[in-house]
Design a protein around this motif. Structure first.
Motif, PDB file in Angstrom:
ATOM      1  N   VAL A  66      15.528 -46.592  -2.838  1.00 15.77           N
ATOM      2  CA  VAL A  66      14.460 -45.987  -2.027  1.00 15.77           C
ATOM      3  C   VAL A  66      14.684 -44.476  -1.947  1.00 15.77           C
ATOM      4  O   VAL A  66      13.768 -43.675  -2.123  1.00 15.77           O
ATOM      5  CB  VAL A  66      14.423 -46.605  -0.612  1.00 15.77           C
ATOM      6  N   LEU A  67      15.952 -44.109  -1.728  1.00 15.36           N
ATOM      7  CA  LEU A  67      16.283 -42.694  -1.567  1.00 15.36           C
ATOM      8  C   LEU A  67      16.116 -41.926  -2.888  1.00 15.36           C
ATOM      9  O   LEU A  67      15.470 -40.884  -2.945  1.00 15.36           O
ATOM     10  CB  LEU A  67      17.728 -42.592  -1.081  1.00 15.36           C
ATOM     11  N   VAL A  68      16.698 -42.470  -3.963  1.00 20.68           N
ATOM     12  CA  VAL A  68      16.704 -41.763  -5.248  1.00 20.68           C
ATOM     13  C   VAL A  68      15.357 -41.897  -5.952  1.00 20.68           C
ATOM     14  O   VAL A  68      14.783 -40.913  -6.413  1.00 20.68           O
ATOM     15  CB  VAL A  68      17.832 -42.293  -6.168  1.00 20.68           C
ATOM     16  N   GLY A  69      14.863 -43.130  -6.013  1.00 21.62           N
ATOM     17  CA  GLY A  69      13.660 -43.385  -6.798  1.00 21.62           C
ATOM     18  C   GLY A  69      12.396 -42.910  -6.113  1.00 21.62           C
ATOM     19  O   GLY A  69      11.456 -42.474  -6.766  1.00 21.62           O
ATOM     20  N   MET A  70      12.346 -42.980  -4.780  1.00 23.99           N
ATOM     21  CA  MET A  70      11.082 -42.684  -4.116  1.00 23.99           C
ATOM     22  C   MET A  70      11.006 -41.280  -3.550  1.00 23.99           C
ATOM     23  O   MET A  70       9.931 -40.693  -3.523  1.00 23.99           O
ATOM     24  CB  MET A  70      10.808 -43.719  -3.033  1.00 23.99           C
ATOM     25  N   THR A  71      12.139 -40.738  -3.047  1.00 24.86           N
ATOM     26  CA  THR A  71      12.028 -39.367  -2.537  1.00 24.86           C
ATOM     27  C   THR A  71      12.756 -38.362  -3.416  1.00 24.86           C
ATOM     28  O   THR A  71      12.740 -37.174  -3.131  1.00 24.86           O
ATOM     29  CB  THR A  71      12.581 -39.235  -1.103  1.00 24.86           C
ATOM     30  N   GLY A  72      13.421 -38.849  -4.499  1.00 21.45           N
ATOM     31  CA  GLY A  72      14.110 -37.928  -5.385  1.00 21.45           C
ATOM     32  C   GLY A  72      15.336 -37.302  -4.744  1.00 21.45           C
ATOM     33  O   GLY A  72      15.836 -36.289  -5.202  1.00 21.45           O
ATOM     34  N   PHE A  79       6.783 -51.861   0.993  1.00 16.09           N
ATOM     35  CA  PHE A  79       6.918 -50.498   1.471  1.00 16.09           C
ATOM     36  C   PHE A  79       6.420 -49.507   0.424  1.00 16.09           C
ATOM     37  O   PHE A  79       5.689 -48.564   0.738  1.00 16.09           O
ATOM     38  CB  PHE A  79       8.378 -50.216   1.823  1.00 16.09           C
ATOM     39  N   ALA A  80       6.798 -49.781  -0.848  1.00 13.13           N
ATOM     40  CA  ALA A  80       6.432 -48.848  -1.915  1.00 13.13           C
ATOM     41  C   ALA A  80       4.923 -48.772  -2.074  1.00 13.13           C
ATOM     42  O   ALA A  80       4.386 -47.737  -2.464  1.00 13.13           O
ATOM     43  CB  ALA A  80       7.089 -49.260  -3.222  1.00 13.13           C
ATOM     44  N   SER A  81       4.203 -49.877  -1.778  1.00  9.90           N
ATOM     45  CA  SER A  81       2.761 -49.803  -1.960  1.00  9.90           C
ATOM     46  C   SER A  81       2.033 -49.523  -0.646  1.00  9.90           C
ATOM     47  O   SER A  81       0.811 -49.555  -0.599  1.00  9.90           O
ATOM     48  CB  SER A  81       2.236 -51.082  -2.619  1.00  9.90           C
ATOM     49  N   SER A  82       2.802 -49.263   0.418  1.00 15.11           N
ATOM     50  CA  SER A  82       2.149 -48.883   1.668  1.00 15.11           C
ATOM     51  C   SER A  82       1.880 -47.377   1.670  1.00 15.11           C
ATOM     52  O   SER A  82       2.306 -46.663   0.771  1.00 15.11           O
ATOM     53  CB  SER A  82       3.042 -49.237   2.859  1.00 15.11           C
ATOM     54  N   ARG A  83       1.194 -46.876   2.698  1.00 15.06           N
ATOM     55  CA  ARG A  83       0.901 -45.443   2.731  1.00 15.06           C
ATOM     56  C   ARG A  83       2.179 -44.628   2.868  1.00 15.06           C
ATOM     57  O   ARG A  83       2.288 -43.532   2.350  1.00 15.06           O
ATOM     58  CB  ARG A  83      -0.074 -45.119   3.862  1.00 15.06           C
ATOM     59  N   TYR A  84       3.208 -45.214   3.555  1.00 17.94           N
ATOM     60  CA  TYR A  84       4.478 -44.494   3.700  1.00 17.94           C
ATOM     61  C   TYR A  84       5.145 -44.323   2.341  1.00 17.94           C
ATOM     62  O   TYR A  84       5.677 -43.268   2.013  1.00 17.94           O
ATOM     63  CB  TYR A  84       5.404 -45.241   4.661  1.00 17.94           C
ATOM     64  N   GLY A  85       5.104 -45.411   1.538  1.00 22.10           N
ATOM     65  CA  GLY A  85       5.702 -45.350   0.211  1.00 22.10           C
ATOM     66  C   GLY A  85       5.028 -44.300  -0.647  1.00 22.10           C
ATOM     67  O   GLY A  85       5.685 -43.502  -1.328  1.00 22.10           O
ATOM     68  N   HIS A  86       3.692 -44.292  -0.598  1.00 23.20           N
ATOM     69  CA  HIS A  86       2.954 -43.301  -1.394  1.00 23.20           C
ATOM     70  C   HIS A  86       3.265 -41.884  -0.929  1.00 23.20           C
ATOM     71  O   HIS A  86       3.393 -40.969  -1.748  1.00 23.20           O
ATOM     72  CB  HIS A  86       1.458 -43.586  -1.323  1.00 23.20           C
ATOM     73  N   ALA A  87       3.411 -41.729   0.386  1.00 21.78           N
ATOM     74  CA  ALA A  87       3.748 -40.408   0.903  1.00 21.78           C
ATOM     75  C   ALA A  87       5.106 -39.964   0.378  1.00 21.78           C
ATOM     76  O   ALA A  87       5.294 -38.810  -0.024  1.00 21.78           O
ATOM     77  CB  ALA A  87       3.746 -40.435   2.427  1.00 21.78           C
ATOM     78  N   MET A  88       6.058 -40.909   0.337  1.00 21.02           N
ATOM     79  CA  MET A  88       7.389 -40.568  -0.167  1.00 21.02           C
ATOM     80  C   MET A  88       7.343 -40.132  -1.624  1.00 21.02           C
ATOM     81  O   MET A  88       7.995 -39.167  -2.025  1.00 21.02           O
ATOM     82  CB  MET A  88       8.303 -41.793  -0.060  1.00 21.02           C
ATOM     83  N   ILE A  89       6.587 -40.878  -2.424  1.00 20.95           N
ATOM     84  CA  ILE A  89       6.500 -40.544  -3.845  1.00 20.95           C
ATOM     85  C   ILE A  89       5.843 -39.172  -4.010  1.00 20.95           C
ATOM     86  O   ILE A  89       6.233 -38.386  -4.876  1.00 20.95           O
ATOM     87  CB  ILE A  89       5.749 -41.655  -4.607  1.00 20.95           C
ATOM     88  N   ALA A  90       4.889 -38.880  -3.131  1.00 16.63           N
ATOM     89  CA  ALA A  90       4.260 -37.552  -3.171  1.00 16.63           C
ATOM     90  C   ALA A  90       5.290 -36.468  -2.881  1.00 16.63           C
ATOM     91  O   ALA A  90       5.311 -35.422  -3.536  1.00 16.63           O
ATOM     92  CB  ALA A  90       3.116 -37.489  -2.167  1.00 16.63           C
ATOM     93  N   VAL A  91       6.185 -36.728  -1.915  1.00 19.96           N
ATOM     94  CA  VAL A  91       7.237 -35.765  -1.589  1.00 19.96           C
ATOM     95  C   VAL A  91       8.144 -35.551  -2.798  1.00 19.96           C
ATOM     96  O   VAL A  91       8.528 -34.433  -3.127  1.00 19.96           O
ATOM     97  CB  VAL A  91       8.063 -36.246  -0.370  1.00 19.96           C
ATOM     98  N   ARG A  92       8.466 -36.652  -3.509  1.00 20.07           N
ATOM     99  CA  ARG A  92       9.336 -36.558  -4.671  1.00 20.07           C
ATOM    100  C   ARG A  92       8.682 -35.721  -5.777  1.00 20.07           C
ATOM    101  O   ARG A  92       9.308 -34.846  -6.359  1.00 20.07           O
ATOM    102  CB  ARG A  92       9.628 -37.963  -5.211  1.00 20.07           C
ATOM    103  N   ASP A  93       7.390 -36.001  -6.020  1.00 17.51           N
ATOM    104  CA  ASP A  93       6.740 -35.358  -7.158  1.00 17.51           C
ATOM    105  C   ASP A  93       6.489 -33.879  -6.932  1.00 17.51           C
ATOM    106  O   ASP A  93       6.655 -33.081  -7.844  1.00 17.51           O
ATOM    107  CB  ASP A  93       5.420 -36.070  -7.486  1.00 17.51           C
ATOM    108  N   ASN A  94       6.061 -33.521  -5.752  1.00 20.11           N
ATOM    109  CA  ASN A  94       5.795 -32.112  -5.499  1.00 20.11           C
ATOM    110  C   ASN A  94       5.762 -31.852  -4.000  1.00 20.11           C
ATOM    111  O   ASN A  94       4.805 -32.221  -3.323  1.00 20.11           O
ATOM    112  CB  ASN A  94       4.453 -31.699  -6.139  1.00 20.11           C
ATOM    113  N   GLU A  95       6.831 -31.236  -3.514  1.00 24.49           N
ATOM    114  CA  GLU A  95       6.947 -31.051  -2.069  1.00 24.49           C
ATOM    115  C   GLU A  95       5.828 -30.178  -1.514  1.00 24.49           C
ATOM    116  O   GLU A  95       5.283 -30.450  -0.452  1.00 24.49           O
ATOM    117  CB  GLU A  95       8.308 -30.434  -1.720  1.00 24.49           C
TER     118      GLU A  95
END
Lengths: 291, 350
Positions: B70-76, B197-213
């Motif tokens: 979760v930490l590495v893969g989703m928030t980088g 979690f990964a497909s919830s809005r929180y998960g998507h928000a995390m992936i957004a943080v990882r891709d471009n803060e």
């Protein structure tokens, strides 16, 4: 007051070792943008080369230093080729893994060859004590400080006054610009890693006589060295040396005046505190962005 | 100092709100995991008794690895303190159960909560830095944990540790086989929760943080909050495994949850490919299970094993992501072909 000065003096000699390793870390980081988690194991390698030279071959100090330095240079260059050039898709995360793996390869090979035994080395600077007024320092500790100081001075002269040193500094400040100026930046990176290996290796040699040598000695010195480098801002070479010495003194102070059991906890906490509150350290400039 | 890298193309596929909702409430997800867990439980029942001890430990190690994913893969983000969080779980359980005779199940809940709080506390300094500096912050945490555990013997038993009694549930003592089954259930539940979690809005928000803060912040996502959340989840998953590992091994001592363990979790996540659950599960078995089977070569073990991991990371920086997605595509083709055949057969009948 007397105890205080004694603590500072012995802290400086431990701190000089931390300073050497921190210097190696910062040099490599500035030169190539990689934090080498293998530096600790290069210290161990240096210590074991010292064991072989001093114990098995009864070599003199100067020849041992030369062999350890050569070994450190070769290890550093090899580590660069494997852990940095070898990566297909570099990223800080993968550099972390690859340098850790190189470190464990070194540690594993040493354990394979030397086993898990503790090796003792005779004092390399004689076993005497030097008195200066009411204060005293063992020749061993004095030797560590002198050798470290000479090495740091040589590095400074090399970087500031030689042509090659200028090229290394140019590469550190901007790889692209250096490359456009015709500097072979890859060879500069090899050189930086080799110098880092040399510093770590000599730190191992100096460390060897105080306490036994095991495949894990270097790993234990790496974290205080990180703390020293972070206090110095991870950018400044002078900062790394000062930070390392500060850690050595602080360890002694906390150990004596408060308690030995929280000595290392205080030192390791500094790593978190400094990175959170003042990521630029004491010597770093504010423009640096921590990415 | 670090050469500027080209902006990464966004890896997040844009999904419509309805698509997200459909995936979120897809019942097949739970079904597949439940069937997988059932098969695993049956297979474990067929395995010789003496192997269940190792198997149980390895299965439990999947939990911290999933947390780290979760930490590495989703928030980088990155952490070399996962071993410390497992240790916090194990020690809290040991201290509560042995020293204060707290009910074991309550103690497990407490150790997860305490670890989650500590994870959140670590996240505050950690969310200020990234890359190598983040690695150093977590490294500091790991070493502080080791020192605390070994330097305060009145509290943690010092270097001799604490011996942990076997867990009694409904009056009967849990066997290693029961532990494996518990581990399978826990892994299945965490896996399902992770997917949800990964497909919830929180998960998507995390992936957004990882891709471009910057882009995420511009979209109104609090970067700090999601980094803290990721650290908390990661720590909670790690400490869930702690009590069970302590029960299986029978004691806790400072050497068990050392730096190397944290590195192994990280390596497992990277070999697993940081973004897949199955790959990370397999990688955990490779990283923690294989040294056990290499025991015949114990002195060579360290060299060979680390050499191997290095080669894998060097040659396959994406880990098992590639092979597993090929397998999924291949399986998917098979399923689609079956469907088409059935469809055309139905058409022929008509």
């Amino acid at each position: 007051m007397y105890t205080f000065v004694q603590l500072v003096v012995s802290g400086i000699s431990t701190g000089a070792l931390y300073g050497l390793v921190a210097l190696s870390l910062v040099l490599v980081f500035r030169g190539t943008g990689v934090v080498s988690f293998a530096a600790g194991d290069m210290v161990t390698a240096g210590a074991f080369i010292a064991v072989v030279m001093l114990r098995n071959h009864h070599a003199s100090l100067s020849s041992s230093v030369l062999v350890v330095a050569a070994g450190g240079v070769i290890l550093g260059a090899l580590a660069y080729v494997i852990a940095v050039e070898g990566l297909r898709r570099p990223s800080p995360h993968l550099y972390l893994i690859s340098t850790l793996a190189v470190g464990y390869l070194i540690r594993g090979s040493l354990r394979l060859h030397f086993g898990g035994y503790v090796y003792d080395v005779r004092p390399i600077f004689g076993g005497g004590v030097v008195h200066a007024g009411a204060f005293s320092i063992s020749t061993q500790n004095l030797g560590i400080v002198v050798v470290s100081a000479v090495l740091m001075l040589l590095l400074f002269v090399f970087l500031e006054f030689s042509r090659l040193g200028t090229a290394v500094r140019a590469t550190s400040s901007s790889r692209t610009d250096a490359e456009l100026m015709g500097i072979p930046v890859r060879w500069m990176s090899v050189l930086v890693w080799a110098t880092g290996g040399l510093l770590a290796g000599v730190a191992g040699l100096l460390l060897a006589p105080s306490g036994g040598v095991t495949p894990d000695v270097g790993g234990n010195i790496l974290v205080p060295a990180f703390v020293g480098a972070v206090i110095g801002g991870f950018e400044s070479l002078l900062g790394a040396v000062v930070g390392g010495i500060a850690v050595g003194i602080l360890q002694n102070m906390v150990g004596y005046y408060i308690s030995t059991s929280i000595r290392d906890i205080v030192v390791f906490s500094l790593l978190i505190v400094f990175l959170a509150v003042r990521p630029t350290g004491i010597f770093g400039s504010q423009r640096v962005v921590r990415v | 100092v670090i050469a500027p890298t080209a902006t990464k193309p966004a890896r997040t596929s844009v999904l419509s709100r309805s698509e997200v909702r459909r995936r979120y409430s897809d019942p097949r997800r739970m079904l597949v995991i439940a069937v997988g867990a059932a098969i695993a439980a049956v297979v474990v029942g067929l395995i010789p008794e003496y192997q269940t001890y190792t198997l149980g430990l390895v299965a439990l190690y999947i939990l911290p690895t999933f947390g780290l994913r979760v930490l590495v893969g989703m928030t980088g983000q990155l952490s070399i303190a996962q071993g410390a969080f497992v240790g916090i779980g194990a020690y809290t359980y040991g201290i509560l159960v042995v020293r204060h005779s707290v009910d074991p199940l309550l103690a497990i809940v407490c150790s997860v909560l305490i670890s989650a709080v500590l994870g959140a506390l670590l996240a505050f300094p950690a969310s200020r830095v990234s890359g190598f500096y983040l690695a150093l912050v977590t490294l500091g945490f790991q070493y502080i944990f080791e020192q605390v555990v070994s330097q305060f013997p009145d509290f943690t038993g010092g270097s001799s540790g604490i011996s942990i009694p076997p867990l009694k549930i409904f009056g009967s003592i849990m066997t290693p086989l029961n532990i494996v089954d518990t581990a399978i259930v826990l892994v299945a539940v965490v896996w399902w929760l992770g997917l949800q979690f990964a497909s919830s809005r929180y998960g998507h928000a995390m992936i957004a943080v990882r891709d471009n803060e910057n882009a995420a912040a511009a979209a109104g996502i609090s970067i700090r909050r999601y980094k803290v959340l990721a650290f908390t989840i990661s720590a909670a998953c790690a400490s869930l495994a702690g009590p069970f590992i302590a029960i299986t091994v029978g004691y806790v001592d400072p050497t068990q949850y050392a730096f190397l363990l944290s590195v192994q979790f990280l390596v497992a996540v990277f070999i697993g490919g940081t973004e897949g659950w199955l790959g990370i599960g397999i990688a955990t078995f490779v990283v923690f299970g294989m040294p056990h089977y290499l025991n015949g070569l114990s002195t060579y073990q360290e060299v060979i094993f680390n050499g191997l991991l290095l080669v894998i990371v060097l040659v396959y920086p994406r880990g098992l992501t590639g092979p597993i997605s090929y397998a999924q595509v291949w399986l998917g083709r098979g399923v689609n072909a079956l469907r088409r055949r059935r469809h055309s057969a139905a058409g022929a009948d008509r």
